[in-house]
Design a protein around this motif. Structure first.
Motif, PDB file in Angstrom:
ATOM      1  N   THR A  75      22.106  19.681  32.977  1.00  0.00           N
ATOM      2  CA  THR A  75      21.144  20.187  34.085  1.00  0.00           C
ATOM      3  C   THR A  75      19.878  19.641  34.126  1.00  0.00           C
ATOM      4  OG1 THR A  75      20.623  22.165  33.295  1.00  0.00           O
ATOM      5  CG2 THR A  75      22.644  22.291  34.303  1.00  0.00           C
ATOM      6  N   ASN A  76      19.165  19.328  35.246  1.00  0.00           N
ATOM      7  CA  ASN A  76      17.883  18.871  35.303  1.00  0.00           C
ATOM      8  C   ASN A  76      17.198  19.912  36.305  1.00  0.00           C
ATOM      9  OD1 ASN A  76      17.334  16.681  33.616  1.00  0.00           O
ATOM     10  ND2 ASN A  76      18.735  15.635  35.100  1.00  0.00           N
ATOM     11  N   PRO A  77      16.282  20.694  35.735  1.00  0.00           N
ATOM     12  CA  PRO A  77      15.489  21.721  36.804  1.00  0.00           C
ATOM     13  C   PRO A  77      14.506  21.032  37.456  1.00  0.00           C
ATOM     14  CG  PRO A  77      14.891  21.992  34.527  1.00  0.00           C
ATOM     15  CD  PRO A  77      15.895  20.992  34.296  1.00  0.00           C
ATOM     16  N   VAL A  78      14.686  20.159  38.393  1.00  0.00           N
ATOM     17  CA  VAL A  78      13.716  19.515  39.113  1.00  0.00           C
ATOM     18  C   VAL A  78      13.800  19.552  40.571  1.00  0.00           C
ATOM     19  CG1 VAL A  78      13.459  17.687  37.218  1.00  0.00           C
ATOM     20  CG2 VAL A  78      15.222  17.540  39.171  1.00  0.00           C
ATOM     21  N   GLU A  79      12.845  19.666  41.289  1.00  0.00           N
ATOM     22  CA  GLU A  79      12.923  19.494  42.862  1.00  0.00           C
ATOM     23  C   GLU A  79      11.817  18.767  43.341  1.00  0.00           C
ATOM     24  OE1 GLU A  79       9.783  23.537  43.722  1.00  0.00           O
ATOM     25  OE2 GLU A  79      11.961  23.933  43.841  1.00  0.00           O
ATOM     26  N   PRO A  80      11.944  18.344  44.549  1.00  0.00           N
ATOM     27  CA  PRO A  80      11.141  17.281  45.116  1.00  0.00           C
ATOM     28  C   PRO A  80       9.684  17.896  45.096  1.00  0.00           C
ATOM     29  CG  PRO A  80      12.936  17.400  46.294  1.00  0.00           C
ATOM     30  CD  PRO A  80      13.247  18.379  45.220  1.00  0.00           C
ATOM     31  N   GLY A  81       8.620  17.232  44.909  1.00  0.00           N
ATOM     32  CA  GLY A  81       7.188  17.580  45.194  1.00  0.00           C
ATOM     33  C   GLY A  81       6.587  16.422  46.025  1.00  0.00           C
ATOM     34  N   PRO A  82       5.234  16.811  46.292  1.00  0.00           N
ATOM     35  CA  PRO A  82       4.310  15.716  47.074  1.00  0.00           C
ATOM     36  C   PRO A  82       4.200  14.654  46.080  1.00  0.00           C
ATOM     37  CG  PRO A  82       3.167  17.712  46.349  1.00  0.00           C
ATOM     38  CD  PRO A  82       4.507  18.252  46.178  1.00  0.00           C
ATOM     39  N   ASP A  83       4.323  14.767  44.597  1.00  0.00           N
ATOM     40  CA  ASP A  83       3.968  13.503  43.937  1.00  0.00           C
ATOM     41  C   ASP A  83       5.344  13.122  43.085  1.00  0.00           C
ATOM     42  OD1 ASP A  83       1.346  13.420  44.420  1.00  0.00           O
ATOM     43  OD2 ASP A  83       1.092  15.262  42.971  1.00  0.00           O
ATOM     44  N   GLY A  84       6.329  13.612  43.777  1.00  0.00           N
ATOM     45  CA  GLY A  84       7.791  13.094  43.073  1.00  0.00           C
ATOM     46  C   GLY A  84       8.546  14.460  42.607  1.00  0.00           C
ATOM     47  N   PRO A  85       9.348  14.231  41.851  1.00  0.00           N
ATOM     48  CA  PRO A  85      10.238  15.271  41.309  1.00  0.00           C
ATOM     49  C   PRO A  85       9.517  16.238  40.300  1.00  0.00           C
ATOM     50  CG  PRO A  85      11.524  13.238  41.183  1.00  0.00           C
ATOM     51  CD  PRO A  85       9.947  12.913  41.482  1.00  0.00           C
ATOM     52  N   MET A  86       9.653  17.433  40.216  1.00  0.00           N
ATOM     53  CA  MET A  86       8.736  18.244  39.462  1.00  0.00           C
ATOM     54  C   MET A  86       9.569  19.172  38.750  1.00  0.00           C
ATOM     55  SD  MET A  86       5.585  17.158  40.000  1.00  0.00           S
ATOM     56  CE  MET A  86       4.611  18.540  39.517  1.00  0.00           C
ATOM     57  N   LEU A  87       9.228  19.712  37.509  1.00  0.00           N
ATOM     58  CA  LEU A  87      10.021  20.620  36.835  1.00  0.00           C
ATOM     59  C   LEU A  87       9.738  21.940  37.445  1.00  0.00           C
ATOM     60  CD1 LEU A  87       9.476  19.650  33.063  1.00  0.00           C
ATOM     61  CD2 LEU A  87      11.415  19.260  34.242  1.00  0.00           C
ATOM     62  N   THR A  88      10.835  23.091  37.394  1.00  0.00           N
ATOM     63  CA  THR A  88      10.736  24.148  38.014  1.00  0.00           C
ATOM     64  C   THR A  88      11.006  25.206  36.918  1.00  0.00           C
ATOM     65  OG1 THR A  88      13.390  24.163  38.259  1.00  0.00           O
ATOM     66  CG2 THR A  88      12.038  23.393  40.025  1.00  0.00           C
ATOM     67  N   VAL A  89      10.858  24.716  35.571  1.00  0.00           N
ATOM     68  CA  VAL A  89      10.815  25.791  34.496  1.00  0.00           C
ATOM     69  C   VAL A  89       9.554  26.182  34.145  1.00  0.00           C
ATOM     70  CG1 VAL A  89      13.171  25.445  33.831  1.00  0.00           C
ATOM     71  CG2 VAL A  89      11.623  24.175  32.973  1.00  0.00           C
ATOM     72  N   PRO A  90       8.874  27.101  33.563  1.00  0.00           N
ATOM     73  CA  PRO A  90       7.780  27.300  32.947  1.00  0.00           C
ATOM     74  C   PRO A  90       7.356  26.213  31.941  1.00  0.00           C
ATOM     75  CG  PRO A  90       8.603  29.234  33.155  1.00  0.00           C
ATOM     76  CD  PRO A  90      10.014  28.517  33.360  1.00  0.00           C
ATOM     77  N   PRO A  91       6.082  25.956  31.607  1.00  0.00           N
ATOM     78  CA  PRO A  91       5.667  24.973  30.590  1.00  0.00           C
ATOM     79  C   PRO A  91       6.554  25.520  29.312  1.00  0.00           C
ATOM     80  CG  PRO A  91       4.080  25.241  32.003  1.00  0.00           C
ATOM     81  CD  PRO A  91       4.926  26.230  32.469  1.00  0.00           C
ATOM     82  N   GLY A  92       7.133  24.551  28.331  1.00  0.00           N
ATOM     83  CA  GLY A  92       7.471  24.607  27.112  1.00  0.00           C
ATOM     84  C   GLY A  92       8.828  25.603  27.335  1.00  0.00           C
ATOM     85  N   SER A  93       9.177  25.852  28.463  1.00  0.00           N
ATOM     86  CA  SER A  93      10.684  26.301  28.510  1.00  0.00           C
ATOM     87  C   SER A  93      11.568  25.484  28.917  1.00  0.00           C
ATOM     88  CB  SER A  93      10.736  27.335  29.580  1.00  0.00           C
ATOM     89  OG  SER A  93      11.899  28.045  29.734  1.00  0.00           O
ATOM     90  N   SER A  94      12.942  25.553  28.892  1.00  0.00           N
ATOM     91  CA  SER A  94      14.231  24.778  29.440  1.00  0.00           C
ATOM     92  C   SER A  94      15.182  25.619  29.908  1.00  0.00           C
ATOM     93  CB  SER A  94      14.259  23.819  28.169  1.00  0.00           C
ATOM     94  OG  SER A  94      14.939  24.666  27.363  1.00  0.00           O
ATOM     95  N   VAL A  95      16.121  24.853  30.580  1.00  0.00           N
ATOM     96  CA  VAL A  95      17.212  25.400  31.053  1.00  0.00           C
ATOM     97  C   VAL A  95      18.086  25.961  29.614  1.00  0.00           C
ATOM     98  CG1 VAL A  95      19.488  25.428  32.402  1.00  0.00           C
ATOM     99  CG2 VAL A  95      17.109  24.646  33.446  1.00  0.00           C
ATOM    100  N   ALA A  96      18.223  24.758  28.726  1.00  0.00           N
ATOM    101  CA  ALA A  96      18.851  24.922  27.743  1.00  0.00           C
ATOM    102  C   ALA A  96      18.643  26.183  26.935  1.00  0.00           C
ATOM    103  CB  ALA A  96      18.821  23.610  26.863  1.00  0.00           C
ATOM    104  N   ALA A  97      17.405  26.476  26.676  1.00  0.00           N
ATOM    105  CA  ALA A  97      16.942  27.606  26.007  1.00  0.00           C
ATOM    106  C   ALA A  97      17.395  29.029  26.899  1.00  0.00           C
ATOM    107  CB  ALA A  97      15.078  27.633  26.002  1.00  0.00           C
ATOM    108  N   GLN A  98      17.440  28.707  28.121  1.00  0.00           N
ATOM    109  CA  GLN A  98      17.752  29.992  28.964  1.00  0.00           C
ATOM    110  C   GLN A  98      19.174  30.423  28.746  1.00  0.00           C
ATOM    111  OE1 GLN A  98      16.487  29.074  33.066  1.00  0.00           O
ATOM    112  NE2 GLN A  98      14.123  29.346  32.397  1.00  0.00           N
ATOM    113  N   ILE A  99      19.889  29.211  28.543  1.00  0.00           N
ATOM    114  CA  ILE A  99      21.594  29.297  28.601  1.00  0.00           C
ATOM    115  C   ILE A  99      21.767  30.023  27.047  1.00  0.00           C
ATOM    116  CG2 ILE A  99      23.619  27.995  27.983  1.00  0.00           C
ATOM    117  CD1 ILE A  99      22.423  25.980  30.013  1.00  0.00           C
ATOM    118  N   ALA A 100      20.975  29.592  25.949  1.00  0.00           N
ATOM    119  CA  ALA A 100      21.053  30.143  24.786  1.00  0.00           C
ATOM    120  C   ALA A 100      20.752  31.619  24.582  1.00  0.00           C
ATOM    121  CB  ALA A 100      20.060  29.314  23.793  1.00  0.00           C
TER     122      ALA A 100
END
Length: 201
Positions: A75-100
């Motif tokens: 998966t890629n936790p991204v969504e469109p932003g005014p400057d391009g695709p932006m991450l939707t997870v907090p800094p230092g986090s990841s969807v992979a860690a959330q799954i774990a």
């Protein structure tokens, strides 16, 4: 290998096709809870090819089945932003860690998230005579070894990037690459070949 795929979108279809061509036993499950559980039970490796926001809850719902299995998170936790695709997870986090966290009995591997789904229709994926490199990071050495073998079976080059703590970097790399592509650039041109880097050092 026996692989269960959770999801029915483009990544599920193209990766499932690539793995089937490589001789693996693939079962796809999507939409209903029953078919998702069946696919998860089928696989020694289980691909999460679902929208990123849905992945942690799905992992929690299937935690009992996922215990002892390898979960592949593309998966890629991204969504469109005014400057391009932006991450939707907090800094230092990841969807992979959330799954774990949601499925603590599973070994989680972040992989197959950097390339567009269409790349996996190539047989094998190769560019300018070189096989595609697939970066990944894994929560256990055993999972890393298994996924490296899976990547190699597709005609690609495995590129281990460390433990799951490095998954945020893979997700950020995907966000960067997607932004470059949508701007009309060539993301692979950002990274020179190792031999060229050594020649300049």
């Amino acid at each position: 290998m026996k692989i269960g795929i959770l999801g029915t979108g483009n990544m599920a279809t193209t990766l499932g096709g690539a793995w089937t061509r490589a001789g693996h036993d693939v079962l796809v499950g999507g939409r209903s809870t029953g078919t998702l559980r069946t696919a998860a039970r089928h696989g020694e490796l289980v691909l999460f090819a679902v929208p990123a926001p849905a992945a942690p809850k799905l992992a929690a719902d299937l935690a009992d089945v996922l215990a002892g299995r390898i979960v592949l998170d593309c998966t890629n936790p991204v969504e469109p932003g005014p400057d391009g695709p932006m991450l939707t997870v907090p800094p230092g986090s990841s969807v992979a860690a959330q799954i774990a966290t949601a499925a603590p009995g599973a070994a989680v591997v972040k992989a197959f998230n950097v390339c567009h789904a269409s790349i996996w229709t190539l047989d094998p994926p190769a560019f300018e005579g070189l096989p595609l490199t697939v970066p990944f990071c894994a929560s256990t050495p055993a999972a890393a070894e298994r996924v490296a073998a899976l990547i190699a079976s597709m005609g690609c080059t495995p590129a281990p990037c460390g433990g799951l703590a490095r998954a945020p970097y893979l997700e950020a790399t995907a966000a960067l690459a997607i932004g470059v592509w949508f701007a009309g650039g060539a993301a692979r041109g950002i990274f020179p070949e190792p031999a060229q880097v050594q020649a300049l050092s």
